[in-house]
Design an enzyme around this catalytic site. Structure first.
Site: not given
Ligand code: NDP
Length: 479
Positions: A128, A182, A185-186, A189
């Site tokens: 988080s 987690k 937590h959300n 939130e």
């Molecule tokens: P996203 O959730 O937008 O995911 C994008 C990433 O996932 C890219 O690297 C993409 O690769 C990859 N991806 C998607 N599908 C596949 C697949 N089938 N095979 C391989 N790679 C894949 O990214 P975030 O950085 O926002 O979040 C990452 C994780 O962290 C998520 O689970 C999210 O819920 C969690 N999270 C996010 C927070 C936030 O504030 N954003 C906070 C806490 C947790 P490509 O570049 O090739 O498309």
């Protein structure tokens, strides 16, 4: 093999987490992303990090020292499953795969079981703090085996936020425990944010203060028992002026709240566990209601209260709202911890409640001073059946309740929605009630469905012959 830790998934969260890891003494970080462009961008923008980039998952595995440790930060759901499949194909027994995404805890339980069969450790870790936290120190909630935490613990401790000298990470419990916590937590939130929004609305409509003036109120509150990240950013948002129109930004933002689903998961899980998380549920529903423009448009001419509402003494009213917010917040956390206790029991996790409150003190969105009081309450009595009954919280609510009741009554009188404030108060009154009308509900259930009831004065299960002579018979418990 040169890297001691790897990150898969280099969107905003993964890139920032990788940079955080690379900034710590002794770490060499391997990075991999499905599409190579993201890897290239990260490598070229951050040469100082000394990343080891790979364009294939085989290369990525080869770049990691054994036993390998890799953190997955990809889109939760199918993306996570796809990456786990790729990694398990190239990793070996003893290696550790960490899923740092926002996975549903039941998915984590399933994945842990499947991956464990290959001899590889699987750790679902809730992370988080958003992008900022990932880069500078998040709160980390890892599940998985104790054994994997021995390797992982020091690495995660090195990148976690620090609160009062302690890293915001602890081994939460086995398999899905980390993602479960987690999720809670959300959920908390959501409740916290909704309560703050209700407080703002009441003050604005009750006193006519401008958003900037209300920002000052929140900034002031942030110096007391409500001190928290969410109160702090609320003041910042309220103070923001829209460059284009010169109006307060909050007045030009469309009033339809989005959600990514973790609040709904918390409530769905609570329903399954039979835990009344009414504050969290109302917060989720309030977002749903806000996002129904057609219904809202059709309802604008529904009648409101016929009496006009005026606040005689703004200062007293604002103080009432502050106290109502604090009391309602205590209920939201009490309900959230109830769900943690119930989940731990259901899934066989040994969760240290006080430790959870501790690791939420830094890095995460609900970080607050207040969490120390929760740690203290569980330190005093680990078997506490409801947080709100702990001496500190009991006293806090006792001091706030007259204000709380006035605010809820005022909101009802004035026709201002305060679902989280009022449901929290109802919960509190329900919890402390000597007798509940549940007795009548049992009577109704027995009437139409012969569902039976118990008596206060003797053991056994009973049924009244409602369609017969209405005498009472001993019955077999049908539950
Ligand atoms: P996203 O959730 O937008 O995911 C994008 C990433 O996932 C890219 O690297 C993409 O690769 C990859 N991806 C998607 N599908 C596949 C697949 N089938 N095979 C391989 N790679 C894949 O990214 P975030 O950085 O926002 O979040 C990452 C994780 O962290 C998520 O689970 C999210 O819920 C969690 N999270 C996010 C927070 C936030 O504030 N954003 C906070 C806490 C947790 P490509 O570049 O090739 O498309």
């Amino acid at each position: 093999a040169t890297a001691n830790i790897g990150v898969v998934g280099l969107a905003v969260m993964g890139s920032n987490l990788a940079r955080n890891l690379a900034s710590r003494e002794g770490n060499t970080v391997a990075v991999y992303n499905r599409s190579y462009e993201k890897t290239e961008t990260l490598l070229s923008e951050h040469p100082e990090a000394g990343f080891v980039g790979s364009s294939t998952v085989e290369e990525f595995a080869a770049s990691l020292q054994t036993p390998r440790t890799a953190i997955i930060m990809v889109k939760a759901g199918a993306g996570t499953d796809a990456v786990i499949d790729q990694l398990t194909a190239v990793f070996e027994p003893g290696d550790i795969i960490v899923d740092g995404g926002n996975a549903l805890f039941t998915d984590t339980i399933r994945r842990e079981k499947a991956v464990r069969e290959t001899g590889i450790h699987f750790v679902g870790a809730g992370i988080s703090g958003g992008e900022e936290g990932a880069l500078n120190g998040p709160s980390i909630m890892p599940g998985g085996s104790k054994e994997s935490y021995e390797t992982l613990g020091p690495i995660l401790s090195s990148i976690a936020a620090v609160a009062e000298g302690e890293p915001c990470v602890t081994h939460v419990g086995t398999d899905g425990a980390g993602h479960f916590v987690k999720m809670i937590h959300n959920g908390i939130e959501y409740a916290d944010m909704q309560l703050i929004a209700e407080a703002y609305d009441l003050i604005r409509r009750g006193t006519g203060k401008s958003p900037a003036e209300i920002a000052d109120v929140f900034a002031e509150w942030n110096t007391g028992e409500l001190e928290s990240y969410l109160i702090e950013i609320t003041a910042e948002v309220l103070r923001q002026v829209d460059a284009e129109t010169g109006k307060p930004l909050v007045d030009v933002i469309v009033d339809q709240a989005g959600a990514k689903g973790t609040g709904a998961w918390t409530v769905q899980t609570a329903l399954d566990l039979g835990i009344p998380v009414s504050g969290i549920a109302e917060a989720v529903f309030a977002r749903s209601l806000s996002s129904k423009p057609a219904q809202r448009a059709a309802a604008t001419d529904l009648p409101g209260p016929s009496d006009a509402w005026t606040v005689d003494d703004p200062e007293t009213f604002i103080e009432d709202v502050r106290r109502a917010l604090y009391a309602s917040k205590i209920i939201a956390y009490s309900q959230g911890f109830d769900e943690i206790v119930a989940g731990a029991e259901q899934y066989g996790w040994d969760i240290q409640k006080g430790e959870i409150a501790k690791i939420w003190r830094g890095g995460c969105i609900i970080r607050a001073q207040f969490l120390n009081r929760i740690t203290e309450a569980y330190a005093e009595n680990d078997g506490l059946v409801a947080l709100v009954t702990a001496p500190y919280f009991r006293d806090a609510v006792a001091g706030a309740q007259d204000s709380w009741r006035r605010v809820v009554a005022t909101a009802a009188h004035a026709g201002i929605p305060a679902p989280a404030f009022s449901s929290s108060l109802s919960y509190y009154d329900g919890l402390r009630a000597d007798r509940l009308p549940a007795a009548l509900v049992q009577g109704q259930r027995d009437f139409f469905g012969a569902h039976t009831y118990k008596r206060i004065d003797k053991d056994g299960t009973f049924h009244t012959l409602w369609s017969g002579d209405r005498s009472e018979i001993s019955a077999v418990d049908t539950h």
